[in-house]
Design a protein around this motif. Sequence first.
Motif, PDB file in Angstrom:
ATOM      1  N   THR A 165     -58.290 -24.234 -62.448  1.00  0.00           N
ATOM      2  CA  THR A 165     -58.009 -25.015 -62.984  1.00  0.00           C
ATOM      3  C   THR A 165     -56.553 -24.712 -64.311  1.00  0.00           C
ATOM      4  O   THR A 165     -55.428 -25.598 -64.203  1.00  0.00           O
ATOM      5  CB  THR A 165     -58.873 -26.296 -63.619  1.00  0.00           C
ATOM      6  OG1 THR A 165     -59.493 -26.702 -62.358  1.00  0.00           O
ATOM      7  CG2 THR A 165     -57.507 -27.091 -63.426  1.00  0.00           C
ATOM      8  N   LEU A 166     -57.059 -24.051 -65.319  1.00  0.00           N
ATOM      9  CA  LEU A 166     -56.089 -23.500 -65.973  1.00  0.00           C
ATOM     10  C   LEU A 166     -55.154 -22.871 -65.908  1.00  0.00           C
ATOM     11  O   LEU A 166     -53.957 -22.822 -66.949  1.00  0.00           O
ATOM     12  CB  LEU A 166     -57.072 -23.265 -67.388  1.00  0.00           C
ATOM     13  CG  LEU A 166     -58.403 -23.643 -67.999  1.00  0.00           C
ATOM     14  CD1 LEU A 166     -59.440 -23.604 -69.466  1.00  0.00           C
ATOM     15  CD2 LEU A 166     -57.096 -25.674 -68.788  1.00  0.00           C
ATOM     16  N   LEU A 209     -53.322 -25.268 -64.651  1.00  0.00           N
ATOM     17  CA  LEU A 209     -52.210 -25.634 -65.735  1.00  0.00           C
ATOM     18  C   LEU A 209     -50.929 -24.953 -66.862  1.00  0.00           C
ATOM     19  O   LEU A 209     -49.886 -25.700 -67.095  1.00  0.00           O
ATOM     20  CB  LEU A 209     -53.025 -26.517 -66.455  1.00  0.00           C
ATOM     21  CG  LEU A 209     -52.918 -27.533 -68.104  1.00  0.00           C
ATOM     22  CD1 LEU A 209     -52.063 -28.493 -67.853  1.00  0.00           C
ATOM     23  CD2 LEU A 209     -54.024 -28.357 -68.533  1.00  0.00           C
ATOM     24  N   THR A 217     -55.575 -29.647 -72.313  1.00  0.00           N
ATOM     25  CA  THR A 217     -56.130 -30.770 -71.020  1.00  0.00           C
ATOM     26  C   THR A 217     -56.565 -32.456 -71.767  1.00  0.00           C
ATOM     27  O   THR A 217     -56.170 -32.084 -72.695  1.00  0.00           O
ATOM     28  CB  THR A 217     -57.597 -30.553 -71.075  1.00  0.00           C
ATOM     29  OG1 THR A 217     -58.724 -30.152 -71.900  1.00  0.00           O
ATOM     30  CG2 THR A 217     -57.179 -29.000 -69.994  1.00  0.00           C
ATOM     31  N   GLU A 218     -57.009 -33.362 -71.043  1.00  0.00           N
ATOM     32  CA  GLU A 218     -57.176 -34.119 -72.031  1.00  0.00           C
ATOM     33  C   GLU A 218     -58.130 -34.220 -73.751  1.00  0.00           C
ATOM     34  O   GLU A 218     -58.539 -35.276 -74.182  1.00  0.00           O
ATOM     35  CB  GLU A 218     -58.386 -35.594 -71.093  1.00  0.00           C
ATOM     36  CG  GLU A 218     -57.166 -36.076 -70.008  1.00  0.00           C
ATOM     37  CD  GLU A 218     -57.855 -36.635 -69.141  1.00  0.00           C
ATOM     38  OE1 GLU A 218     -59.555 -37.392 -69.611  1.00  0.00           O
ATOM     39  OE2 GLU A 218     -57.650 -37.147 -67.557  1.00  0.00           O
TER      40      GLU A 218
END
Length: 91
Positions: free
Chosen positions: A14-15, A18, A50-51
Amino acid sequence: MIRRLIDYKKLDHTLAKLLIDTYPDGYGDEDIIVFKNTKNEYVEAVEIKTEDTVYLVKISKSLATFIANFDSMITKELEKDIENAPDNSLE
């Protein structure tokens, strides 16, 4: 917001995605953040968010060394090419 320093080799999928999405054409000098760590060593990183977390993704020492030495390596290669080039001067 949480801030974390992480080596790019340890990014999960995921990272990593990103990171690719944030820098689709690669990162430039203006994207690199340089700071000293607790061992008083310089660290270079790029930022992804991220959030709830800001990640500073470390650029590897081998990559940083390669980048730092790139100009001198190119100069040496050009000098070698000039030395090996046939002499085109008029006599």
